[in-house]
Design a protein around this motif. Structure first.
Motif, short mmCIF file in Angstrom:
data_model
loop_
_atom_site.label_atom_id
_atom_site.label_comp_id
_atom_site.label_asym_id
_atom_site.label_seq_id
_atom_site.Cartn_x
_atom_site.Cartn_y
_atom_site.Cartn_z
N UNK A 168 0.84 -1.19 0.00
CA UNK A 168 0.00 0.00 0.00
C UNK A 168 0.88 1.25 0.00
N UNK A 169 0.40 2.29 -0.66
CA UNK A 169 1.18 3.53 -0.70
C UNK A 169 1.39 4.07 0.72
N UNK A 170 0.39 3.95 1.57
CA UNK A 170 0.53 4.43 2.94
C UNK A 170 1.61 3.65 3.68
N UNK A 171 1.73 2.36 3.42
CA UNK A 171 2.76 1.55 4.06
C UNK A 171 4.13 1.92 3.52
N UNK A 172 4.22 2.13 2.22
CA UNK A 172 5.49 2.56 1.62
C UNK A 172 5.96 3.86 2.26
N UNK A 173 5.06 4.81 2.43
CA UNK A 173 5.43 6.08 3.04
C UNK A 173 5.87 5.89 4.48
N UNK A 174 5.28 4.93 5.18
CA UNK A 174 5.65 4.66 6.56
C UNK A 174 7.06 4.07 6.64
N UNK A 175 7.36 3.13 5.76
CA UNK A 175 8.69 2.50 5.75
C UNK A 175 9.74 3.48 5.25
N UNK A 176 9.36 4.29 4.28
CA UNK A 176 10.31 5.24 3.68
C UNK A 176 10.80 4.74 2.35
N UNK A 177 11.36 5.60 1.52
CA UNK A 177 11.79 5.21 0.18
C UNK A 177 12.96 4.24 0.22
N UNK A 178 13.23 3.63 -0.94
CA UNK A 178 14.39 2.76 -1.06
C UNK A 178 15.66 3.58 -0.83
N UNK A 179 16.62 2.97 -0.17
CA UNK A 179 17.89 3.63 0.08
C UNK A 179 18.69 3.64 -1.22
N UNK A 180 18.88 4.83 -1.77
CA UNK A 180 19.47 4.96 -3.09
C UNK A 180 20.98 4.78 -3.09
N UNK A 181 21.58 4.57 -1.93
CA UNK A 181 23.01 4.24 -1.88
C UNK A 181 23.27 2.85 -2.41
N UNK A 182 22.26 1.98 -2.37
CA UNK A 182 22.45 0.58 -2.73
C UNK A 182 21.90 0.32 -4.13
N UNK A 183 22.79 -0.09 -5.02
CA UNK A 183 22.33 -0.47 -6.36
C UNK A 183 21.82 -1.92 -6.36
N UNK A 184 22.29 -2.72 -5.44
CA UNK A 184 21.71 -4.03 -5.18
C UNK A 184 21.51 -4.11 -3.67
N UNK A 185 20.63 -4.99 -3.23
CA UNK A 185 20.38 -5.12 -1.82
C UNK A 185 19.41 -4.11 -1.25
N UNK A 186 18.86 -3.24 -2.12
CA UNK A 186 17.88 -2.27 -1.62
C UNK A 186 16.61 -2.97 -1.14
N UNK A 187 16.33 -4.17 -1.70
CA UNK A 187 15.18 -4.93 -1.24
C UNK A 187 15.39 -5.45 0.18
N UNK A 188 16.63 -5.89 0.49
CA UNK A 188 16.95 -6.33 1.85
C UNK A 188 16.75 -5.19 2.83
N UNK A 189 17.29 -4.04 2.50
CA UNK A 189 17.18 -2.88 3.38
C UNK A 189 15.72 -2.48 3.58
N UNK A 190 14.95 -2.45 2.51
CA UNK A 190 13.54 -2.04 2.60
C UNK A 190 12.76 -3.00 3.49
N UNK A 191 12.98 -4.30 3.30
CA UNK A 191 12.26 -5.30 4.10
C UNK A 191 12.68 -5.24 5.57
N UNK A 192 13.97 -5.05 5.83
CA UNK A 192 14.43 -4.97 7.21
C UNK A 192 13.82 -3.76 7.91
N UNK A 193 13.72 -2.64 7.21
CA UNK A 193 13.11 -1.46 7.82
C UNK A 193 11.63 -1.68 8.10
N UNK A 194 10.96 -2.41 7.21
CA UNK A 194 9.55 -2.74 7.43
C UNK A 194 9.39 -3.62 8.67
N UNK A 195 10.24 -4.63 8.79
CA UNK A 195 10.16 -5.53 9.94
C UNK A 195 10.41 -4.79 11.24
N UNK A 196 11.33 -3.84 11.23
CA UNK A 196 11.59 -3.05 12.44
C UNK A 196 10.37 -2.27 12.88
N UNK A 197 9.52 -1.92 11.94
CA UNK A 197 8.29 -1.18 12.26
C UNK A 197 7.12 -2.12 12.55
#
Length: 316
Positions: A168-197
């Motif tokens: 959901x867009x509301x959930x995406x906004x809660x987790x925050x955007x993808x970390x643009x420092x990572x060209x790979x592994x951005x999915x790992x970072x995004x999921x870990x941030x979601x789990x922390x919340x």
């Protein structure tokens, strides 16, 4: 059942060779309200022209090539849907109810990151090995699972790939955007941030797409070297259960490389074994992929050390 507006976000870089096949399947969806946003990540081929040739697809152009995470962020920023579905440009959607299934899976009001199954397709041994390596978190035919903040024993990583992921867009906004420092592994970072919340990861393998996997050995290995270079920054940000195996410098990366390669091979094999025992036949190529990944980790620490040496002032 209500039918919320859905935005399909497709990052694309030099995707002219396969983008048409991707867009045809998405635009053929039997869903009443959806948009398709293709984010051209500063391609040098005819990717923009192909997007413009498909009625119903909207082009968003990035001035600089910053990687898929940044492209997805641009796509979400340009979207209007209450639900966002991410899809890779080299994926194929055969099921005309694919979007409807994603929407139905979000029927509960609770926030969730939802991943579907990803079936690798391609000719030859390398493509099959690539499929085992890349989609071990999203195995077609696997049992539906839910991953919460509590870590699963023995797992080095806990995430879903962004290909065939919906949120959901509301959930995406809660987790925050993808970390643009990572060209790979951005999915790992995004999921870990979601789990922390407290936002769980849910796998629904029957919501299926196919993905064109790498068929050339050089492309296969080069991909895993790049992945290895990003893994340490991601894991420094999100230490896992096995943080004791996380290299902290060049020497430890060299010493731990064989251990990490074997551990990752074992994890992939055990993940696939209940569903496809042919994974054992591809052990040499899968292990080679993870040695390439650990070579990328060694390269990361070597480059970090060189950069540190250049920053230190010369002593008199």
């Amino acid at each position: 059942m209500t039918w919320p507006a859905v935005s399909v976000v497709v990052p694309a870089y030099n995707a002219a060779g396969h983008l048409t096949g991707c867009l045809q399947g998405v635009l053929a969806q039997e869903y009443p309200d959806f948009e398709v946003i293709v984010v051209d990540d500063a391609s040098t081929d005819k990717t923009p022209e192909i997007v413009r040739s498909h009625e119903g697809a909207r082009l968003v152009s990035a001035p600089l090539n910053l990687g898929p995470g940044a492209a997805r962020n641009r796509g979400v920023a340009a979207s209007r849907g209450a639900l966002v579905v991410f899809l890779d440009s080299d994926s194929i959607v055969d099921d005309r109810l694919w979007l409807a299934k994603h929407v139905a899976a979000h029927a509960s009001p609770e926030p969730v990151l939802l991943g579907g199954g990803v079936e690798g397709v391609g000719r030859g041994l390398v493509a099959r090995a690539d499929s085992y390596c890349h989609w071990s978190t999203n195995i077609p035919g696997a049992r539906p699972t839910v991953t919460t903040a509590a870590p699963r024993p023995g797992r080095v990583s806990r995430h879903l790939v962004t290909n065939n992921m919906s949120v959901r867009r509301s959930t995406f906004d809660l987790v925050g955007p993808f970390d643009e420092r990572f060209r790979t592994g951005e999915d790992v970072d995004f999921c870990e941030r979601a789990l922390r919340r407290g936002i769980p990861l849910r796998l629904e393998p029957t919501i299926l797409v196919r993905h064109r996997d790498r068929e050339r050995l050089t492309d296969f290995l080069r991909c895993f070297v790049r992945t290895g270079k990003d893994r340490i920054p991601v894991r420094e940000k999100h230490p896992g259960q096995l943080r004791c195996l996380l290299p902290r410098g060049l020497a430890s990366s060299v010493l731990l490389a064989p251990v990490l390669a074997v551990l990752l091979w074992l994890q992939t094999t055990l993940a696939w074994w209940p569903y496809d025992k042919r994974v054992a036949l591809y052990a040499p190529l899968i292990l080679l992929a993870y040695f390439a990944m650990t070579a990328g980790i060694v390269c990361f620490f070597y480059e970090r050390r060189r950069a540190g040496s250049r920053r230190r002032p010369d002593r008199a």
